[in-house]
Design an enzyme around this catalytic site. Structure first.
Site, PDB file in Angstrom:
ATOM      1  N   HIS A  63      19.583   0.052  -6.149  1.00  0.00           N
ATOM      2  CA  HIS A  63      18.386   0.707  -6.694  1.00  0.00           C
ATOM      3  C   HIS A  63      17.247   0.856  -5.681  1.00  0.00           C
ATOM      4  O   HIS A  63      16.155   1.262  -6.054  1.00  0.00           O
ATOM      5  CB  HIS A  63      17.893   0.008  -7.961  1.00  0.00           C
ATOM      6  CG  HIS A  63      18.894   0.067  -9.071  1.00  0.00           C
ATOM      7  ND1 HIS A  63      19.219   1.240  -9.713  1.00  0.00           N
ATOM      8  CD2 HIS A  63      19.682  -0.895  -9.620  1.00  0.00           C
ATOM      9  CE1 HIS A  63      20.151   0.993 -10.618  1.00  0.00           C
ATOM     10  NE2 HIS A  63      20.455  -0.284 -10.568  1.00  0.00           N
ATOM     11  N   GLN A  75      18.792   7.294 -10.586  1.00  0.00           N
ATOM     12  CA  GLN A  75      18.838   5.867 -10.939  1.00  0.00           C
ATOM     13  C   GLN A  75      19.452   5.016  -9.835  1.00  0.00           C
ATOM     14  O   GLN A  75      19.042   3.875  -9.609  1.00  0.00           O
ATOM     15  CB  GLN A  75      19.621   5.701 -12.249  1.00  0.00           C
ATOM     16  CG  GLN A  75      19.521   4.322 -12.877  1.00  0.00           C
ATOM     17  CD  GLN A  75      20.888   3.781 -13.250  1.00  0.00           C
ATOM     18  OE1 GLN A  75      21.773   3.679 -12.405  1.00  0.00           O
ATOM     19  NE2 GLN A  75      21.053   3.408 -14.505  1.00  0.00           N
ATOM     20  N   GLN A 117      25.652  -5.296 -14.268  1.00  0.00           N
ATOM     21  CA  GLN A 117      26.443  -6.227 -13.457  1.00  0.00           C
ATOM     22  C   GLN A 117      25.851  -7.628 -13.474  1.00  0.00           C
ATOM     23  O   GLN A 117      24.630  -7.795 -13.462  1.00  0.00           O
ATOM     24  CB  GLN A 117      26.516  -5.717 -12.013  1.00  0.00           C
ATOM     25  CG  GLN A 117      27.531  -4.614 -11.828  1.00  0.00           C
ATOM     26  CD  GLN A 117      27.679  -4.190 -10.388  1.00  0.00           C
ATOM     27  OE1 GLN A 117      27.415  -3.054 -10.045  1.00  0.00           O
ATOM     28  NE2 GLN A 117      28.110  -5.088  -9.534  1.00  0.00           N
ATOM     29  N   SER A 137      20.792  -0.646 -15.770  1.00  0.00           N
ATOM     30  CA  SER A 137      21.556  -0.152 -14.623  1.00  0.00           C
ATOM     31  C   SER A 137      22.898   0.417 -15.082  1.00  0.00           C
ATOM     32  O   SER A 137      22.936   1.421 -15.790  1.00  0.00           O
ATOM     33  CB  SER A 137      21.707  -1.269 -13.580  1.00  0.00           C
ATOM     34  OG  SER A 137      22.262  -0.780 -12.383  1.00  0.00           O
ATOM     35  N   LEU A 138      24.014  -0.224 -14.727  1.00  0.00           N
ATOM     36  CA  LEU A 138      25.325   0.227 -15.196  1.00  0.00           C
ATOM     37  C   LEU A 138      25.322   0.418 -16.714  1.00  0.00           C
ATOM     38  O   LEU A 138      25.950   1.350 -17.244  1.00  0.00           O
ATOM     39  CB  LEU A 138      26.393  -0.805 -14.826  1.00  0.00           C
ATOM     40  CG  LEU A 138      27.731  -0.632 -15.563  1.00  0.00           C
ATOM     41  CD1 LEU A 138      28.500   0.529 -14.981  1.00  0.00           C
ATOM     42  CD2 LEU A 138      28.535  -1.901 -15.552  1.00  0.00           C
ATOM     43  N   ARG A 149      30.679   5.752  -8.780  1.00  0.00           N
ATOM     44  CA  ARG A 149      29.324   5.252  -8.527  1.00  0.00           C
ATOM     45  C   ARG A 149      29.366   3.960  -7.721  1.00  0.00           C
ATOM     46  O   ARG A 149      28.609   3.780  -6.763  1.00  0.00           O
ATOM     47  CB  ARG A 149      28.627   5.026  -9.869  1.00  0.00           C
ATOM     48  CG  ARG A 149      27.243   4.377  -9.802  1.00  0.00           C
ATOM     49  CD  ARG A 149      26.729   4.190 -11.236  1.00  0.00           C
ATOM     50  NE  ARG A 149      25.354   3.676 -11.304  1.00  0.00           N
ATOM     51  CZ  ARG A 149      25.036   2.403 -11.499  1.00  0.00           C
ATOM     52  NH1 ARG A 149      25.992   1.482 -11.635  1.00  0.00           N
ATOM     53  NH2 ARG A 149      23.764   2.041 -11.576  1.00  0.00           N
TER      54      ARG A 149
END
Length: 312
Positions: free
Chosen positions: A201, A250, A12, A92-93, A117
């Site tokens: 996170h 994660q 993101q 991440s994503l 998510r």
């Protein structure tokens, strides 16, 4: 030197209106965008094309939009005859995009999963309660120590180890602000509060991790055809069971991006290609491993250019 290629996929922050306009000129990329629309039951491709930007930047839209746009680039790369990477990772994503490129998920299942998510992460902490900040110019262990001092019965921790001298922290808003003040006292170049809607996170997202674990258990998966490094431990995903466990963790665990790139170094990677919108990861790679050659692909022109550069 023998070519050893890695692909990395953005998270993101790399999204922008119009980022998939080029896909109409690639049959494979256009099919990805159509599949995403159908899977979500709404024209996310129109939101990507036309905005408004504020709607695209909503987490529940950003995550499936960026995955589709980034995976479309990979599909077009393969269509153009680009060489397959020997290892992949995503920030991440972007880890979900990498796993989709490794055939763990279908694009349809992937966009549905990351929308789930996004909802889980957004609702885990009430808006306004959490925060994030980027700490620039301090060593990782100094930032970790500062977070410990700033807690005062609240939560704040280092959540993105992006590159040496760049660590993102997250937690309760007041604790993040205390940590920023301590970081500046400790000599940080900058301590920048980020405009985000949740403390991504951080341990505060444990409820999202639990919800995600249940959804991952319901989502069809295959073992990866190409090794993908996990954010949680900078090691390669192997079994479907371990992928489910590590992706659930994660959501509420730090992203070890420096570790992922250093693992690629250990594996002998010579070239890293950032696949998708933006150049955020390229900048991080250059700071972590300056000897590795890098490139970005985000449309047909850049794909053809990089294939030519690689002599593929």
């Amino acid at each position: 030197m023998e070519l050893k290629l890695a692909f990395v996929f953005p998270g993101q922050g790399s999204q922008k209106v119009g980022m998939a306009d080029w896909t109409k000129d690639s049959e494979a990329a256009a099919a990805v965008m159509q599949a995403a629309d159908k899977a979500l039951g709404e024209p996310i491709s129109e939101l990507i094309a036309n905005g408004p930007e504020a709607d695209l930047n909503l987490t529940v839209n950003t995550q499936p939009a960026l995955l589709a746009a980034s995976y479309a680039v990979y599909a077009a790369w393969c269509e153009a005859g680009g060489p397959k990477p020997e290892v992949m990772a995503g920030h991440s994503l972007g880890e979900y995009t990498a796993l989709t490129a490794a055939s763990v998920f279908t694009v349809e299942d992937a966009v549905r999963l990351v929308r789930f998510r996004a909802n889980a992460m957004q609702t885990a902490v009430p808006v306004g309660m959490g925060g994030m900040a980027a700490i620039l110019g301090l060593a990782d262990d100094v930032v970790i120590d500062i977070c410990a001092k700033a807690r005062e019965n609240e939560a704040v921790e280092a959540v993105n180890f992006n590159c040496p001298g760049q660590v993102v922290i997250a937690g309760h808003k007041a604790a993040v602000e205390r940590a920023c003040a301590l970081a500046q006292q400790a000599g940080a170049k900058r301590a920048v509060v980020l405009a985000v809607s949740a403390p991504f996170h951080s341990a505060l997202l444990a409820p999202a991790a639990r919800e995600l674990a249940a959804e991952l258990a319901r989502t069809p998966m295959k073992e990866p055809e190409i090794p993908v490094l996990a954010n949680v431990n900078a090691s390669c995903h192997t079994t479907v069971e371990s992928i489910r466990e590590l992706l659930a963790r994660q959501a509420a665990s730090p992203v070890l991006w420096t570790g992922c790139v250093r693992k690629m170094q250990e594996m002998g990677v010579t070239h890293i290609v950032e696949c998708g919108p933006g150049r955020v990861l390229t900048g991080l790679v250059r700071r972590i491993a300056p000897e590795i050659k890098w490139a970005n692909i985000n449309d047909l022109e850049s794909i053809r250019s990089v294939i030519a550069q690689l002599g593929a």
